[in-house]
Scaffold this motif. Structure first.
Motif, PDB file in Angstrom:
ATOM      1  N   TYR A 122       1.127  -1.334  -0.005  1.00 48.01           N
ATOM      2  CA  TYR A 122       0.104  -0.075   0.261  1.00 48.01           C
ATOM      3  C   TYR A 122       0.890   1.193   0.080  1.00 48.01           C
ATOM      4  CZ  TYR A 122      -3.479   3.599   1.740  1.00 48.01           C
ATOM      5  OH  TYR A 122      -3.963   4.782   1.616  1.00 48.01           O
ATOM      6  N   VAL A 123       1.847   1.778   1.070  1.00 47.19           N
ATOM      7  CA  VAL A 123       2.993   2.802   0.758  1.00 47.19           C
ATOM      8  C   VAL A 123       4.024   2.790   0.287  1.00 47.19           C
ATOM      9  CG1 VAL A 123       4.978   3.959   2.042  1.00 47.19           C
ATOM     10  CG2 VAL A 123       2.873   2.285   3.619  1.00 47.19           C
TER      11      VAL A 123
ATOM     12  N   VAL B  68       1.442   4.420  -2.867  1.00 47.54           N
ATOM     13  CA  VAL B  68       0.939   5.749  -3.099  1.00 47.54           C
ATOM     14  C   VAL B  68       1.900   6.289  -3.250  1.00 47.54           C
ATOM     15  CG1 VAL B  68       0.651   7.255  -1.114  1.00 47.54           C
ATOM     16  CG2 VAL B  68      -0.341   5.030  -0.809  1.00 47.54           C
TER      17      VAL B  68
ATOM     18  N   VAL C  46       2.222   6.062  -6.900  1.00 44.46           N
ATOM     19  CA  VAL C  46       1.572   7.460  -7.647  1.00 44.46           C
ATOM     20  C   VAL C  46       1.730   9.275  -7.516  1.00 44.46           C
ATOM     21  CG1 VAL C  46      -0.536   8.709  -7.189  1.00 44.46           C
ATOM     22  CG2 VAL C  46      -0.619   6.243  -7.397  1.00 44.46           C
ATOM     23  N   ALA C  47       2.109   9.002  -6.230  1.00 45.98           N
ATOM     24  CA  ALA C  47       3.123  10.151  -6.668  1.00 45.98           C
ATOM     25  C   ALA C  47       4.702  10.909  -7.049  1.00 45.98           C
ATOM     26  CB  ALA C  47       3.467  10.508  -4.577  1.00 45.98           C
TER      27      ALA C  47
ATOM     28  N   ARG D  13      -3.507   5.934  -9.468  1.00 48.43           N
ATOM     29  CA  ARG D  13      -4.656   5.494  -9.622  1.00 48.43           C
ATOM     30  C   ARG D  13      -3.450   4.560  -8.436  1.00 48.43           C
ATOM     31  NH1 ARG D  13      -5.429   1.682 -14.825  1.00 48.43           N
ATOM     32  NH2 ARG D  13      -4.457   0.003 -14.219  1.00 48.43           N
ATOM     33  N   PRO D  14      -4.613   3.555  -7.269  1.00 50.38           N
ATOM     34  CA  PRO D  14      -3.480   2.643  -6.433  1.00 50.38           C
ATOM     35  C   PRO D  14      -2.923   1.545  -7.418  1.00 50.38           C
ATOM     36  CG  PRO D  14      -5.731   3.303  -5.605  1.00 50.38           C
ATOM     37  CD  PRO D  14      -5.524   3.888  -7.222  1.00 50.38           C
TER      38      PRO D  14
END
Length: 309
Positions: free
Chosen positions: A191-192, A195, A198-199, A258-259
């Protein structure tokens, strides 16, 4: 957490599992790749050998053509080969190398397109100061920053993936190694890292797209005071760039903003920014640019005269 990696190779599922469709795609993408390589090479040779094409716009265009050849070469030959084989394997090191190269050349192209938009904005909005603002030194710095930015971006993406543990399965639902399909195979919570991806990828694509939209909005506003002939000439030049930007950045934003999830349409969307756009760039920039077409004709006539001697 200790990084345990039991995977030494990955299996690419490829673009399609249908054998008939694979044979058709093989012929199609072989033609596409030949068009990309020869078309972009023709633009580079034409610009380098023509004294008339010495403006910053053509310098950026030759750099873009070189990046397009490199970018497509990272994915297209592998895709074409895999369409004919049953087991599409790639080593772990080869997969990571492809991931690094794809994001390196892809991000460099995004920054180059942004630099080209800046060039057009200054040329149209401040024509009297254009040569002073966008000189050779500035062009060199813009290209160098584009390459450096692409390298830093790709290095971050690659380091994120190489630190993940892979313990199986090892089938990648794609035709090349990319971040999201690899995150899906990792034996840990991503998950991290998703993110961060995406960033990193998503925000670069979106930010550059916003900058490009703003630059063309400024151009359109400045054209209100021009003559109809001046507006048409400026719009003709910019429309080619806008078409490339939409075809390239649109799919990139869809994939990376997106994720870390994968959709069945991802492979088809990826074809647009890895193959279709590099193939269309020579056509878009030559068919709508009389100076480039005249330079190609002069280059061809010189070759014909040499062969007749």
């Amino acid at each position: 957490m200790e990084n345990k990696n039991n995977v030494t190779e990955f299996i690419l599922q490829g673009l399609t599992q249908d054998k008939t469709a694979a044979k058709l795609c093989f012929s199609l993408f072989l033609v596409f790749y030949a068009t990309i390589f020869l078309g972009n090479l023709l633009i580079i040779v034409t610009i380098k050998t023509s004294q008339q094409l010495n403006s910053p716009m053509y310098f950026f265009l030759s750099c873009l053509s070189f990046v397009d050849i490199s970018y497509c070469t990272v994915t297209a030959p592998r895709l074409i080969y895999d369409l004919l084989v049953e087991k599409k394997t790639i080593s772990f090191v080869g997969c990571i190398a492809q991931l690094l190269a794809v994001h390196f050349f892809g991000c460099t192209e995004i920054f180059l397109l942004t630099a080209m938009a800046y060039d057009r904005c200054i040329a149209i909005c401040k024509p009297l100061h254009y040569t002073a603002i966008v000189n050779k030194r500035v062009c060199g710095w813009l290209v160098a920053v584009s390459w450096a930015g692409g390298f830093v971006h790709s290095l971050v993406q690659t380091l994120l993936v190489t630190r993940l543990p892979f313990c199986g399965p090892n089938e990648i639902d794609h035709y090349f190694c990319d971040v999201h399909p690899l995150l899906k195979l990792a034996c840990t919570d991503t998950y991290v890292i998703g993110v961060i991806v995406v960033a990193n990828s998503g925000m670069i694509s979106l930010s550059c797209f916003v900058v490009l939209v703003v630059s063309y909005a400024v151009i359109l506003v400045s054209l209100r005071t021009r003559s109809s002939e001046g507006r048409l000439k400026a719009l003709s030049t910019c429309s080619s760039h806008i078409a490339v930007v939409v075809l390239f950045l649109g799919p990139c934003i869809f994939i990376y903003m997106r994720p870390p999830t994968t959709f069945s349409a991802d492979k088809l969307v990826s074809v647009f920014y890895t193959i279709i756009t590099p193939m269309l760039n020579p056509l878009i920039y030559t068919l709508r640019n009389q100076e480039v077409k005249n330079a190609i004709k002069r280059l061809w006539s010189r070759k014909v005269k040499r062969s007749e001697k």
